[in-house]
Design an enzyme around this catalytic site. Structure first.
Site, PDB file in Angstrom:
ATOM      1  N   ASP A   1      53.766  56.395  17.766  1.00  0.00           N
ATOM      2  CA  ASP A   1      55.047  55.697  17.706  1.00  0.00           C
ATOM      3  C   ASP A   1      55.427  55.255  19.110  1.00  0.00           C
ATOM      4  O   ASP A   1      55.462  56.078  20.038  1.00  0.00           O
ATOM      5  CB  ASP A   1      56.133  56.612  17.134  1.00  0.00           C
ATOM      6  CG  ASP A   1      55.960  56.860  15.645  1.00  0.00           C
ATOM      7  OD1 ASP A   1      54.992  56.327  15.057  1.00  0.00           O
ATOM      8  OD2 ASP A   1      56.793  57.583  15.065  1.00  0.00           O
TER       9      ASP A   1
ATOM     10  N   ASP B   1      60.170  52.977   3.295  1.00  0.00           N
ATOM     11  CA  ASP B   1      60.811  54.139   3.911  1.00  0.00           C
ATOM     12  C   ASP B   1      62.013  54.512   3.059  1.00  0.00           C
ATOM     13  O   ASP B   1      62.834  53.645   2.740  1.00  0.00           O
ATOM     14  CB  ASP B   1      61.260  53.806   5.338  1.00  0.00           C
ATOM     15  CG  ASP B   1      60.112  53.251   6.183  1.00  0.00           C
ATOM     16  OD1 ASP B   1      58.961  53.658   5.944  1.00  0.00           O
ATOM     17  OD2 ASP B   1      60.376  52.411   7.059  1.00  0.00           O
TER      18      ASP B   1
END
EC number: 5.3.1.16
Length: 240
Positions: free
Chosen positions: A8, A130
């Site tokens: 990330d 998500d």
């Protein structure tokens, strides 16, 4: 089942967030390309990259870091999500050697773009879903919608999407284990391969996901950085 080590990216560094909160980030490596190389050296077959700043900005922000990773790891396919919301960006990334773009927010706001991209670049477009409590969240998880996960996934059944990356936000970065039940249910509801993300924090988690028989992959981040999962051991386990 494929294990995807996660990198990330925030402000050019490899970080992990707690439940998607940009204010709760831990820097694990200030040279993401070195981090990627260490994963590749351990034997990983794929890399999972997220441009966290890009997810909020709506456009690529950590492009230089992504390009450095691609240059450091030739021959290892990588998928990228975060801030990819138009055809020009999709095309640019694929031309730069990215194997798969992940479309998240735009899958809710402009599903026709997903269909157009999947048709133009077969095998190179995935959808990132998500969710909090079964409902889809967008814009770096900052905005919640009334869209149900399964409904969104089913809407792309005929689009030629290569994978669905399903993240349970409440589990992400929390080291509490993935939402196996919800992920398995989604994988059984659609024909598109489903990749589990969020909370994958032990070899037991990986084994449980694999043993469903329907989950195509798993993404893990913090557990690899913290040492809770030994990547080489995990890859060996999944190869059986």
């Amino acid at each position: 089942m494929i294990l995807y080590p996660a990198i990330d990216l925030k402000d050019g560094q490899a970080v992990r967030l707690l439940r998607g909160d940009m204010e709760k980030s831990t820097v694990f490596n200030d040279k993401p390309a070195d981090q990627a190389k260490s994963f590749v050296d351990a034997g990983c077959e794929w890399l999972h990259l997220v441009d966290l700043n890009g997810a909020f900005a709506g456009e690529p922000v950590n492009g230089a870091a992504v390009e450095a990773i691609l240059a450091a790891c030739p021959g290892v396919p990588a998928q990228l999500g975060g801030g990819i919301r138009d055809m020009a960006t999709i095309e640019a990334w694929i031309e730069k050697g990215l194997q798969r773009v992940i479309l998240g927010t735009v899958a809710v706001e402009n599903p026709d773009l997903v269909r157009e991209a999947a048709k133009a670049f077969p095998g190179h477009v995935a959808v990132g879903i998500d969710a909090r409590n079964g409902k889809v969240a967008t814009k770096g998880w900052a905005e919640e919608t009334d869209v149900m996960v399964t409904d969104l996934a089913k809407s792309f059944e005929d689009a030629g999407v290569s994978a669905i990356i399903y993240t349970d936000i409440n589990r992400d970065g929390a080291m509490g284990g993935p939402n196996i039940e919800a992920t398995e249910a989604l994988a059984r509801a659609v024909s598109i391969p489903v990749i589990a993300s969020g909370g994958v924090s032990s070899l037991a988690d990986l084994t449980a996901l694999r043993d469903t028989g329907v989950i195509a992959g798993a993404i893990s981040g913090r557990a690899l950085y913290d040492g809770a999962i030994d990547l080489a051991e995990a890859l060996a386990l999944l190869k059986g």
